[in-house]
Design an enzyme around this catalytic site. Structure first.
Site, PDB file in Angstrom:
ATOM      1  N   CYS A   1       0.680  -1.253  -0.065  1.00 17.82           N
ATOM      2  CA  CYS A   1      -0.071  -0.086   0.308  1.00 17.82           C
ATOM      3  C   CYS A   1       0.848   1.335   0.018  1.00 17.82           C
ATOM      4  O   CYS A   1       0.374   2.283  -0.370  1.00 17.82           O
ATOM      5  CB  CYS A   1      -0.781  -0.209   1.173  1.00 17.82           C
ATOM      6  SG  CYS A   1      -1.731  -1.491   1.472  1.00 17.82           S
TER       7      CYS A   1
ATOM      8  N   ASP B   1      -1.800  -3.696   7.999  1.00 21.39           N
ATOM      9  CA  ASP B   1      -2.832  -4.301   8.367  1.00 21.39           C
ATOM     10  C   ASP B   1      -3.021  -5.776   7.787  1.00 21.39           C
ATOM     11  O   ASP B   1      -3.275  -6.636   8.663  1.00 21.39           O
ATOM     12  CB  ASP B   1      -4.376  -3.777   8.050  1.00 21.39           C
ATOM     13  CG  ASP B   1      -4.556  -2.384   8.862  1.00 21.39           C
ATOM     14  OD1 ASP B   1      -3.632  -2.012   9.525  1.00 21.39           O
ATOM     15  OD2 ASP B   1      -5.600  -1.990   9.040  1.00 21.39           O
TER      16      ASP B   1
ATOM     17  N   CYS C   1      -1.929   2.852   3.172  1.00 21.68           N
ATOM     18  CA  CYS C   1      -2.483   1.749   4.040  1.00 21.68           C
ATOM     19  C   CYS C   1      -3.619   2.212   4.927  1.00 21.68           C
ATOM     20  O   CYS C   1      -3.811   3.518   5.099  1.00 21.68           O
ATOM     21  CB  CYS C   1      -1.660   0.824   4.869  1.00 21.68           C
ATOM     22  SG  CYS C   1      -2.371  -0.769   5.178  1.00 21.68           S
ATOM     23  N   ASP C   2      -4.587   1.417   5.378  1.00 19.32           N
ATOM     24  CA  ASP C   2      -6.051   1.689   5.996  1.00 19.32           C
ATOM     25  C   ASP C   2      -5.945   3.113   6.937  1.00 19.32           C
ATOM     26  O   ASP C   2      -6.668   3.710   6.699  1.00 19.32           O
ATOM     27  CB  ASP C   2      -6.642   0.500   6.533  1.00 19.32           C
ATOM     28  CG  ASP C   2      -6.819  -0.611   5.515  1.00 19.32           C
ATOM     29  OD1 ASP C   2      -6.644  -0.532   4.463  1.00 19.32           O
ATOM     30  OD2 ASP C   2      -7.295  -1.560   6.027  1.00 19.32           O
ATOM     31  N   LYS C   3      -5.158   2.908   7.840  1.00 19.45           N
ATOM     32  CA  LYS C   3      -5.085   3.798   9.149  1.00 19.45           C
ATOM     33  C   LYS C   3      -4.431   5.219   8.608  1.00 19.45           C
ATOM     34  O   LYS C   3      -4.606   6.305   9.313  1.00 19.45           O
ATOM     35  CB  LYS C   3      -4.612   3.389  10.339  1.00 19.45           C
ATOM     36  CG  LYS C   3      -5.123   1.890  10.807  1.00 19.45           C
ATOM     37  CD  LYS C   3      -6.707   2.075  10.686  1.00 19.45           C
ATOM     38  CE  LYS C   3      -7.378   0.566  11.106  1.00 19.45           C
ATOM     39  NZ  LYS C   3      -7.274  -0.307   9.837  1.00 19.45           N
TER      40      LYS C   3
ATOM     41  N   CYS D   1      -5.239  -2.696  -1.070  1.00 19.83           N
ATOM     42  CA  CYS D   1      -5.949  -3.693  -1.380  1.00 19.83           C
ATOM     43  C   CYS D   1      -7.105  -3.300  -2.310  1.00 19.83           C
ATOM     44  O   CYS D   1      -7.624  -2.416  -2.175  1.00 19.83           O
ATOM     45  CB  CYS D   1      -6.475  -4.534  -0.135  1.00 19.83           C
ATOM     46  SG  CYS D   1      -4.878  -5.182   0.783  1.00 19.83           S
TER      47      CYS D   1
ATOM     48  N   GLU E   1      -8.492  -6.057  13.865  1.00 19.39           N
ATOM     49  CA  GLU E   1      -9.230  -6.657  12.906  1.00 19.39           C
ATOM     50  C   GLU E   1      -9.207  -7.949  12.827  1.00 19.39           C
ATOM     51  O   GLU E   1      -7.904  -8.553  13.113  1.00 19.39           O
ATOM     52  CB  GLU E   1      -8.815  -5.703  11.549  1.00 19.39           C
ATOM     53  CG  GLU E   1      -9.172  -4.425  11.217  1.00 19.39           C
ATOM     54  CD  GLU E   1      -8.663  -3.872  10.040  1.00 19.39           C
ATOM     55  OE1 GLU E   1      -8.340  -4.615   9.138  1.00 19.39           O
ATOM     56  OE2 GLU E   1      -8.889  -2.481   9.972  1.00 19.39           O
TER      57      GLU E   1
ATOM     58  N   SER F   1     -11.842  -6.504   9.057  1.00 18.15           N
ATOM     59  CA  SER F   1     -11.371  -5.904   7.751  1.00 18.15           C
ATOM     60  C   SER F   1     -12.281  -5.461   6.854  1.00 18.15           C
ATOM     61  O   SER F   1     -13.554  -5.927   7.003  1.00 18.15           O
ATOM     62  CB  SER F   1     -10.160  -7.032   7.028  1.00 18.15           C
ATOM     63  OG  SER F   1     -10.006  -6.708   5.747  1.00 18.15           O
TER      64      SER F   1
END
Length: 590
Positions: free
Chosen positions: A71, A103, A144-146, A216, A474, A500
């Site tokens: 990511c 993650d 990435c996610d956060k 992702c 998650e 997730s």
């Protein structure tokens, strides 16, 4: 300026010579203007900045580039393009780093406890650097996610002119003639454990699922939050969907840098953009696209930072009245690349606007409203006319994929403050079954992988909340193993932790209050009958109030998992998931 004024401001006008022509409204003057700032300028000159730079707005470019996740592995190139845009617009780019956690790589391990903590650390670190170095604006880069909510939180806290810049999505891999993502690999682990996939096939899928850089590919957390950033108005419309390693992504980055200077000139700040209507727009896009449950947590946190009144019930209210019109992974088969090919998130926003499901007059970072921005994209040919879009995974609002949005908020005796579920299957799902209680994710994973799981079970995983975990892990490993074992429709799972964005099936997270704070989920015993009812929005346990009270009398707070370091600190500071699990004292809500 008169000679008298010059003398008052500095010795014989030397102040002006040292300040250049820099706008007096710019905060960065505090470190670049005047004779007394000669040492400061000397430090900047050591890094290659010149007089033109020092007289320009200073634009921070926080960049969480790292080799620990695809990511983020390419974000230096994205940040470089943004820097080029800033320079072209006569700004002074200042790039600096911050942390990230992968993650997907930490999933299913104790390391996942660091994920939500990293959101707070990112926000804190960007706030600190922006404050300490007296920056004038931000282009916040995220992968990435956060990264995404952390960067947005920092922009809101600092209230500097800001443009949000996503690093883009990974291309899907190919396996057995079909597109695959990391979600398929996680689910393959469960299928392998059931003996329905051999080691060679799992190995082959592993080697092809993630072919390069980018977040992702499905409508998982990163792509959800990127889409939501457009709906909020913090990112330009059309900026979320271009692929990570495409020329279009670098064009987006350059435009973000240029736009940041426009925001400085116009003094356009997050506080001018974000209001209740912005957040309602963001929720509408989330539920219409089948976005991640994590967006509930993050939007609540962003609203708390922005001092916008928003509670968890708003997600259910908006989801009830907003149709789901996109069929993307994890519930569907398509990924962000497919959406980008037909115009990206703006084509979804346009349909929602035309149907009356969004506020067209909400402001965006470009200075145009959402409706005006859609018109601008149409006029410039950036999105095709709606009647020319041929996409079998996008539906008209008049004939939607489903009448209601994907996010459901459940309440009841197990979740007095709410719990969150994303519908990826039957939205009339009703399930009653015996509780199988686990005090940690690892115990539940072992139960599933060793064949203990039975049709009708309700897996209850507790002490994984913001404080109890700490960090609200998650659990894609467990949820994917359940699905991979063939129990997507006949086993439910609930937890005070998170899921997730790739999770699918009847999985209920964010149960609040959490077990570590005395929530009812901490009082459930093996064999209790648990009800998960989506139409009635119910999450309850068939135990009398008197019995729950008796159990509560005997309940003892678990010993903290960590007594020092970062996890002990955040176990103390996290708020409830029902309010976004924020740590900023000003942003905490009762």
């Amino acid at each position: 300026m008169s000679e008298r004024q010059r003398r008052e401001r500095g010795r014989d006008g030397d102040e002006d010579a040292f300040a250049g022509e820099k706008d007096e409204s710019l905060r960065s003057r505090e470190v670049t203007a005047g004779a007394e700032r000669a040492p400061h300028r000397a430090m900047f000159r050591a890094m290659g900045y010149d007089d033109d730079d020092l007289s320009s707005p200073m634009v921070g470019v926080p960049n969480p580039a790292a080799d620990i996740t695809p990511c983020n592995v390419h974000l230096d190139d994205v940040a470089d393009a943004a820097r080029g845009g800033i320079e072209d617009a006569e700004g002074m780019p200042i790039e600096f780093g911050t942390v990230t956690i992968s993650d997907a790589i930490s999933m299913g391990t104790e390391g996942m406890k660091a994920s939500l903590v990293s959101r707070e650390v990112i926000a804190d670190s960007v706030e600190l650097v922006s404050f300490g170095e007296r920056m004038d604006a931000l282009v916040t880069v995220a992968g990435c996610d956060k990264n995404l909510p952390g960067m947005l939180m920092a922009s809101i806290r600092t209230d500097l002119p800001s443009v949000f810049l996503y690093g883009g999505s990974i291309e899907p891999g190919e396996h057995d003639g079909r597109d695959v993502t990391v979600q398929n690999v996680f689910e393959g682990v469960g299928t392998y454990a059931e003996g329905e996939m051999d080691a060679d096939e799992l190995d082959e899928m592993e080697r092809h699922a993630c072919p390069g850089a980018g977040s992702c590919g499905g409508m998982f957390t990163a792509n959800t939050m990127a889409s939501v950033s457009e709906a909020l108005g913090m990112a330009p419309l059309g900026s979320a969907s271009p692929m990570a390693e495409s020329d279009e992504r670098y064009d987006v980055a350059r435009r973000a840098g240029e736009l940041a200077l426009e925001c400085v000139r116009e003094d356009r700040r997050p506080s001018d953009i974000l209001g209740r209507e912005s957040f309602e727009n963001a929720i509408a896009v989330q539920v219409a696209m089948g976005g991640s449950t994590n967006a509930v947590l993050h939007l609540l946190a962003l609203a708390a930072e922005a001092d916008v009144e928003l509670d968890i019930t708003a997600f259910d209210e908006i989801s009830r009245r907003t149709p789901k019109i996109a069929d993307l992974q994890p519930g569907g088969t398509r990924v962000m690349r497919d959406l980008d090919a037909v115009g990206g998130v703006p084509v979804v926003i346009r349909r929602l606007l035309d149907g009356g499901y969004m506020h067209g007059d909400a402001m965006t970072v470009t200075g145009r409203t959402v409706a005006e921005e859609i018109g601008h994209l149409e006029a410039t040919g950036r999105i095709p006319p709606d009647d020319e879009i041929d996409a079998d995974f996008l539906y008209p609002v008049e004939e939607p994929y489903s009448e209601e949005g994907a996010i459901k908020v459940l309440t009841g005796s197990l979740a007095p403050d709410g719990a969150v579920l994303k519908v990826t299957g039957d939205d009339a799902f009703h399930h009653e079954g015996p509780a199988r209680v686990f005090e940690a994710e690892e115990d539940a994973m072992e139960y599933v992988q060793t064949g203990g799981i039975e049709s009708g079970d309700v897996l209850v995983i507790r002490n994984e909340g913001p404080r109890g975990g700490p960090g609200m892990r998650e659990m894609l490993g467990v949820t994917a193993a359940v699905v991979g074992a063939g129990h997507e429709d006949d086993v439910a799972l609930l937890t005070d932790g998170r899921f997730s964005g790739a999770t699918r099936g009847p999985m209920v997270g964010h149960v609040a209050p959490e077990a570590a704070e005395g929530g009812p989920i901490g009082l459930v015993e093996d064999g209790d009958t648990v009800t998960v009812d989506i139409p009635e929005r119910e999450l309850s346990v068939d135990v009398s109030d008197a019995e729950l009270d008796r159990r509560a009398e005997e309940w003892e707070r678990p010993e903290p998992a960590y007594t020092g370091g970062v996890f002990a600190k955040f176990a103390r500071d996290f708020g409830s998931a029902a309010n976004g699990a924020v740590t900023n004292p000003r942003a905490k809500r009762d």
